[in-house]
Design an enzyme around this catalytic site. Structure first.
Site, mmCIF file in Angstrom:
data_model
loop_
_atom_site.group_PDB
_atom_site.id
_atom_site.type_symbol
_atom_site.label_atom_id
_atom_site.label_comp_id
_atom_site.label_asym_id
_atom_site.label_seq_id
_atom_site.Cartn_x
_atom_site.Cartn_y
_atom_site.Cartn_z
ATOM 1 N N ASP B 93 -12.352 -1.610 -9.922
ATOM 2 C CA ASP B 93 -12.774 -2.301 -8.711
ATOM 3 C C ASP B 93 -14.164 -2.890 -8.948
ATOM 4 O O ASP B 93 -14.744 -2.722 -10.022
ATOM 5 C CB ASP B 93 -12.711 -1.362 -7.502
ATOM 6 C CG ASP B 93 -13.617 -0.156 -7.657
ATOM 7 O OD1 ASP B 93 -14.419 -0.110 -8.610
ATOM 8 O OD2 ASP B 93 -13.519 0.757 -6.820
ATOM 9 N N SER B 94 -14.695 -3.577 -7.950
ATOM 10 C CA SER B 94 -15.963 -4.288 -8.150
ATOM 11 C C SER B 94 -17.169 -3.404 -7.921
ATOM 12 O O SER B 94 -18.284 -3.767 -8.282
ATOM 13 C CB SER B 94 -16.039 -5.460 -7.181
ATOM 14 O OG SER B 94 -16.197 -4.962 -5.855
ATOM 15 N N GLY B 95 -16.957 -2.254 -7.309
ATOM 16 C CA GLY B 95 -18.074 -1.395 -6.939
ATOM 17 C C GLY B 95 -18.512 -1.604 -5.499
ATOM 18 O O GLY B 95 -19.162 -0.738 -4.918
ATOM 19 N N GLY B 96 -18.170 -2.753 -4.942
ATOM 20 C CA GLY B 96 -18.644 -3.089 -3.593
ATOM 21 C C GLY B 96 -18.191 -2.095 -2.536
ATOM 22 O O GLY B 96 -18.986 -1.649 -1.706
ATOM 23 N N PHE B 97 -16.918 -1.714 -2.596
ATOM 24 C CA PHE B 97 -16.363 -0.832 -1.568
ATOM 25 C C PHE B 97 -17.115 0.494 -1.515
ATOM 26 O O PHE B 97 -17.445 1.003 -0.443
ATOM 27 C CB PHE B 97 -14.875 -0.593 -1.839
ATOM 28 C CG PHE B 97 -14.202 0.250 -0.795
ATOM 29 C CD1 PHE B 97 -13.783 -0.310 0.402
ATOM 30 C CD2 PHE B 97 -13.982 1.606 -0.997
ATOM 31 C CE1 PHE B 97 -13.165 0.468 1.380
ATOM 32 C CE2 PHE B 97 -13.368 2.389 -0.026
ATOM 33 C CZ PHE B 97 -12.955 1.815 1.161
ATOM 34 N N ASP B 147 -16.550 -7.952 -3.114
ATOM 35 C CA ASP B 147 -16.254 -8.419 -1.754
ATOM 36 C C ASP B 147 -16.954 -7.506 -0.760
ATOM 37 O O ASP B 147 -17.521 -6.475 -1.144
ATOM 38 C CB ASP B 147 -14.738 -8.428 -1.498
ATOM 39 C CG ASP B 147 -14.111 -7.049 -1.659
ATOM 40 O OD1 ASP B 147 -14.783 -6.144 -2.215
ATOM 41 O OD2 ASP B 147 -12.956 -6.861 -1.251
ATOM 42 N N GLN B 191 -9.695 -11.153 2.205
ATOM 43 C CA GLN B 191 -10.249 -10.363 3.314
ATOM 44 C C GLN B 191 -9.865 -11.036 4.630
ATOM 45 O O GLN B 191 -9.083 -11.981 4.629
ATOM 46 C CB GLN B 191 -11.772 -10.221 3.159
ATOM 47 C CG GLN B 191 -12.192 -9.252 2.045
ATOM 48 C CD GLN B 191 -11.867 -7.783 2.368
ATOM 49 O OE1 GLN B 191 -11.405 -7.434 3.466
ATOM 50 N NE2 GLN B 191 -12.074 -6.920 1.363
ATOM 51 N N GLY B 218 -9.363 -4.502 2.260
ATOM 52 C CA GLY B 218 -9.763 -4.237 3.637
ATOM 53 C C GLY B 218 -8.647 -3.717 4.515
ATOM 54 O O GLY B 218 -8.746 -3.756 5.737
ATOM 55 N N ASP B 268 -2.824 1.138 -5.602
ATOM 56 C CA ASP B 268 -3.625 2.259 -6.105
ATOM 57 C C ASP B 268 -3.934 3.153 -4.928
ATOM 58 O O ASP B 268 -4.053 2.678 -3.795
ATOM 59 C CB ASP B 268 -4.951 1.777 -6.709
ATOM 60 C CG ASP B 268 -5.992 1.510 -5.627
ATOM 61 O OD1 ASP B 268 -5.902 0.455 -4.975
ATOM 62 O OD2 ASP B 268 -6.861 2.380 -5.400
#
Lengths: 377, 377
Positions: B93-97, B147, B191, B218, B268
């Protein structure tokens, strides 16, 4: 000396011995190390990994199992081997030691020990007869007599009182075991603390009663290694050569080399799994602390020559990361690596004794430990 | 739409699809379930068990890995596959979450998110460009754009602001990924919360930019399943048929059947391992709570027809005992049983789609879950 003998001595090298103990659930090659599966499970290891590590036999704790899930329940489920899926030989302790160390409000009487369960506070009574009954319900291949173990240092009078009580319990355990089916075994336990003459008296009296094997208990409880080995030396000449000898709760790899050299055949210890959970690895370079920052960028495995896959394939950097992050996988990998190291060591010991080169094997092995870990880079 | 296509559609059955996604570290059969190996490890499972369960691809969390052990360190050690020993496809993942859910004192700006590490309080900045850089250092086969994910329910204005910010970040991520070697993939993330028109606008704009695959983010953040599925239905017709679609953070077996029926290819979720750690087993009879006393004396396995050995061989009584005793082995066994159940379900889904009988497969599977567990005895 009426108990049938299931132990076959295959070779000797000095006092060191290698042999085979035949149990209802299979053969045990000695010297043997028994990993400890306290409550019917090896912490952090699947049984398939315990088997693959080379373990022939494991130890279960009667105290834990009788309280949860209960001996009668395990018996109804087919015994400990069927219940756990470890379908090999199993030794159980008597429960006495953990009554002393884990339970509350315990009271030692001539007849029995009464205590409160550390799980739910229930009042429980454990007598030598009930201990044997529980161990037979569990289906243990090797049951241990109930004994009283005194922490050292202790007053000589306390040591003597506990040793004599343990002897009376040995006789009661022996009687309670008389109806056990053939092939199942009962071991007596030598007590006597750090008093040579009490140890000798205990051993002589036990041999008089006659057990399938003999354990030396009440050691590895905080005394120096030299005291432990001196007690083994006192007792060993008294124990029959044709019976297995088991040094309870021992120990480090170094302890085991020394004890094997003095005629010991069996060991158990939580150290490989417990130290594994704390980030320590046993290797031919000695113990390695994976928490140490020197491993953080090290792509090399713990030991590229290890026969155990994860000791050979996982980088030190990865193990360091897992340990620092508190990932279960770190404890799982180090537990299996350590149990496999112990089992590999026992196999090497057996080979060395059979080959008549145990002394030089010990020298080489100790030299490896003394040299220490590979240099950081 | 300039991104090369690595996805091959093999069969369709209604909106359901089965295909093959080719990554630098191997092929992924879709529909695919990706178990979550947060910090470079699957909780309670060896990588060999993850592989044996039938998983083609796993997910790693950029947030965790960038903080510890660090992306540059993992790169120096050969990337995430070499570092962990999972030598197969990996999506990050991007790390953002997780910046949003785990870190402290975070501040979302146009340029980047700044936050304090939950590990040591260090101040860290994460921009779309840095997220791509980190994921490339990790060696992810599939990188995700950064995101902003809004928890539902939320104000429409907040949802729209986050969606538009995520779109600008999608373009920046796409540019940052241009120099990635061939074969590696970047997915955009749709999103728009629970607002159909925002979801559609997001999907259209992302397709305009052109990604290797499209995720729907989301969702599975507390909204009803019907809302989640409605959003999938809004977005699906807009996404190119020849690209993989990934529904992030989903879900239960039932969620996956519904989403596959609506054209989703990838999933996932931490549920199989997390629920396993809490004593829950996923089976063809539905979820089973092993803490329940009804299992205490039950010698039967979870599912005697399971292809997974421990689901077939361990008694419910043993699993109950392990869970009640807090033994690590309980979490280990239930985690592997659950991941294997998820993977078996995906294989059955793929077979059903290829055979053109996905609808009847779903009906049968749901009937099994609805019937519930075998009767106690």
């Amino acid at each position: 000396m009426t108990a049938a003998n299931h132990f076959e001595l295959l070779a000797r090298d000095g006092h060191a011995r290698t042999g085979r103990l035949t149990t209802p659930h299979g053969a045990v090659r000695t010297p043997a190390f028994m990993p400890v599966g306290t409550a019917g499970a090896m912490k952090g290891m699947h049984w398939r990994e315990v088997r693959d590590s080379g373990a022939d036999i494991v130890l279960g704790n009667t105290y834990h199992l009788m309280l949860r899930p209960g001996a009668e329940r395990i018996a109804a489920l087919g015994g400990l081997q069927t219940f756990t899926g470890w379908n090999g030989p199993m030794l159980t302790d008597s429960g006495g030691f953990q009554v002393m160390s884990l339970s509350e409000l315990r009271k030692v009487g001539e007849q029995a020990v009464t205590f409160r369960s550390h799980i739910d506070g229930a009042k429980v009574e454990l007598s030598p007869e009930r201990s044997i009954e529980v161990q037979r319900l569990l289906g243990s291949d090797i049951a241990m007599q109930m004994d009283e173990c005194v922490r050292l240092p202790a007053e000589r009078s306390d040591i003597e009182r506990a040793m004599l009580l343990s002897l009376r319990w040995a006789e009661r355990s022996h009687r309670a075991f008389e109806t056990a089916p053939p092939g199942y075994m009962l071991f007596g336990i030598v007590q006597g603390g750090d008093a040579p003459e009490l140890r000798r008296a205990s051993a002589r009296a036990l041999v008089e009663v006659g057990f399938h094997g003999y354990a030396i208990g009440g050691l590895a409880v905080g005394e120096p290694q030299s005291v432990m080995l001196a007690m083994v030396e006192e007792v060993e000449p008294i124990l029959p050569q044709d019976r297995p000898r088991y040094l309870m709760g021992v120990g480090t790899p170094e302890d085991m080399l020394e004890a094997v050299a003095r005629g010991i055949d069996m060991f158990d210890c939580v150290m490989p799994t417990r130290n594994g959970r704390h980030g320590m690895a046993f290797t031919r370079f000695g113990q390695i602390n994976l928490r140490n920052a020197r491993h953080a960028d090290d792509p090399r495995p713990l030991d590229e020559q290890s026969p155990w896959p994860s000791a050979r394939d996982c980088s030190r950097a990865y193990l360091h990361h897992l340990v620092k992050s508190g990932e279960t996988l770190g404890a799982m990998l180090l537990s299996e690596i350590n149990v496999a190291y112990y089992q590999g060591l026992m196999q090497d010991i057996r080979n060395a004794i059979a080959g008549g080169n145990f002394a030089s094997f010990c020298e080489r092995t100790r030299a490896g430990w003394a040299t220490g870990d590979i240099a950081a880079r």
